[in-house]
Design an enzyme around this catalytic site. Structure first.
Site, PDB file in Angstrom:
ATOM      1  N   SER A 155      -7.127   5.469  -0.422  1.00  0.00           N
ATOM      2  CA  SER A 155      -7.297   4.184  -1.103  1.00  0.00           C
ATOM      3  C   SER A 155      -8.770   3.787  -1.053  1.00  0.00           C
ATOM      4  CB  SER A 155      -6.452   3.107  -0.429  1.00  0.00           C
ATOM      5  OG  SER A 155      -5.083   3.450  -0.449  1.00  0.00           O
TER       6      SER A 155
ATOM      7  N   ASP B 286       0.826  -1.216   0.000  1.00  0.00           N
ATOM      8  CA  ASP B 286       0.000   0.000   0.000  1.00  0.00           C
ATOM      9  C   ASP B 286       0.857   1.262   0.000  1.00  0.00           C
ATOM     10  OD1 ASP B 286      -2.476   1.297  -0.027  1.00  0.00           O
ATOM     11  OD2 ASP B 286      -2.529   1.495   2.148  1.00  0.00           O
TER      12      ASP B 286
ATOM     13  N   GLN C  83      -4.782  -1.222  -7.410  1.00  0.00           N
ATOM     14  CA  GLN C  83      -5.478  -0.350  -6.472  1.00  0.00           C
ATOM     15  C   GLN C  83      -6.139   0.798  -7.222  1.00  0.00           C
ATOM     16  OE1 GLN C  83      -3.532   2.729  -3.721  1.00  0.00           O
ATOM     17  NE2 GLN C  83      -3.905   1.041  -2.311  1.00  0.00           N
TER      18      GLN C  83
END
Length: 305
Positions: free
Chosen positions: A246, A222, A296
């Site tokens: 996110s 991430d 993502q």
């Protein structure tokens, strides 16, 4: 050695952590506590403030799911949706649903909750090891990590250009070391193609647990991914009026992972629009093996005055 600030009422102290202590702290953070059958509690990040890092929630959710699966089955993919920001002031509760156990695959669903409300939903799939047709993308020609400065070393050259609170946050001791191949500055984010390459590793990691190595990869995946889609627009998470977060996150594990050694995180962004940006990533070992892929979509919104 690394230094961290701990603030008292009227003074600031400097505490020194070794890389091994930082790595052990990360392992402890991600190793969830069992409360009941399929119910777990994730630890709080010591010294954490504000919003919980998304990679921490994903990694703790994965650790929670693993406990209900046959140890012979390894996680090969996870898909997570972020619904609410986590709060560092409270622990996170993880509830695991055993949705499927077949001859080769198992599927688990995890709901992460804080104060009675879900903050993340995640599904994870597990598979018994088996042989199959094999191919992969090549690593390509890229400088090795030993030839590159660390991200913290690059930031220290910008001290004075960065507001002190941001500087202290960005240079704080972390268990994940990062070495950008072609550094991109969040302070002066000039327009460039939507691609980044960063070598990452967990420093002095002392565990042989493959599931912990995969959880740490999920944690680190991430980092730096969302900012890839900002690069063509000359903005960063530090840009005034920029709102970023996110929205979802996916990881595919292709092989065993060693987070104690360097992995190249090669990311790109084929599209952005509608206040969202889409990002992809590949993680290669130093000898060129592709061990994981990521994707993502995130919010990248320039707010009105």
């Amino acid at each position: 050695m690394a230094e961290a600030d701990t603030s008292g009422d009227n003074k600031k102290e400097r505490r020194v952590f070794s890389p091994a202590e930082l790595a052990a702290g990360l392992v402890h953070l991600l190793d969830v506590e069992e409360l009941d059958v399929d119910l777990y509690r994730g630890r709080r990040n010591p010294g954490g403030r504000g919003r919980v890092f998304g990679g921490q929630v994903i990694a703790q959710a994965l650790k929670s799911a693993v406990a209900s699966v046959d140890p012979e089955r390894h996680v090969h993919s996870l898909h997570a949706y972020f619904m609410r920001p986590g709060d560092e002031d409270f622990p996170i509760i993880y509830r695991v649903e055993r949705d499927y156990d077949g001859g080769s695959f198992s599927n688990r669903r995890v709901i992460a909750m804080q104060r009675g409300k879900p903050i993340l939903n995640m599904t994870a799939s597990f598979q018994k090891p088996e042989a199959g047709l094999t191919h992969q993308f090549d690593l390509g020609d890229v400088p090795m990590p030993d030839e590159l400065p660390t991200e913290v070393e690059l930031l220290r050259k910008m001290k004075g250009q960065i507001p002190e609170p941001f500087y202290r946050f960005m240079t704080r001791p972390r268990p994940i070391e990062m070495r950008p191949v072609d550094p991109w500055s969040p302070i002066d984010p000039r327009k460039r193609e939507p691609r980044r390459q960063i070598w990452i590793r967990a420093t002095d990691l002392a565990t042989d647990s493959q599931i912990m190595h995969r959880a740490i990869l999920a944690f680190a995946s991430d980092m730096a991914l969302l900012s890839t889609c900002m690069q063509p627009h000359g903005v960063s998470w530090m840009t005034r009026k920029m709102q970023s977060a996110s929205l979802d996150h996916a990881v595919w594990f292709h092989d065993d992972v060693d987070m104690g050694d360097w992995l190249l995180y090669d990311t790109d962004s084929p599209w952005s629009g509608a206040a969202r940006g889409f990002n992809r990533g590949q993680l290669f070992t130093r000898d060129g093996k592709l061990v994981a892929s990521t994707a993502q979509e995130g919010l990248i919104r320039l707010r009105d005055e």
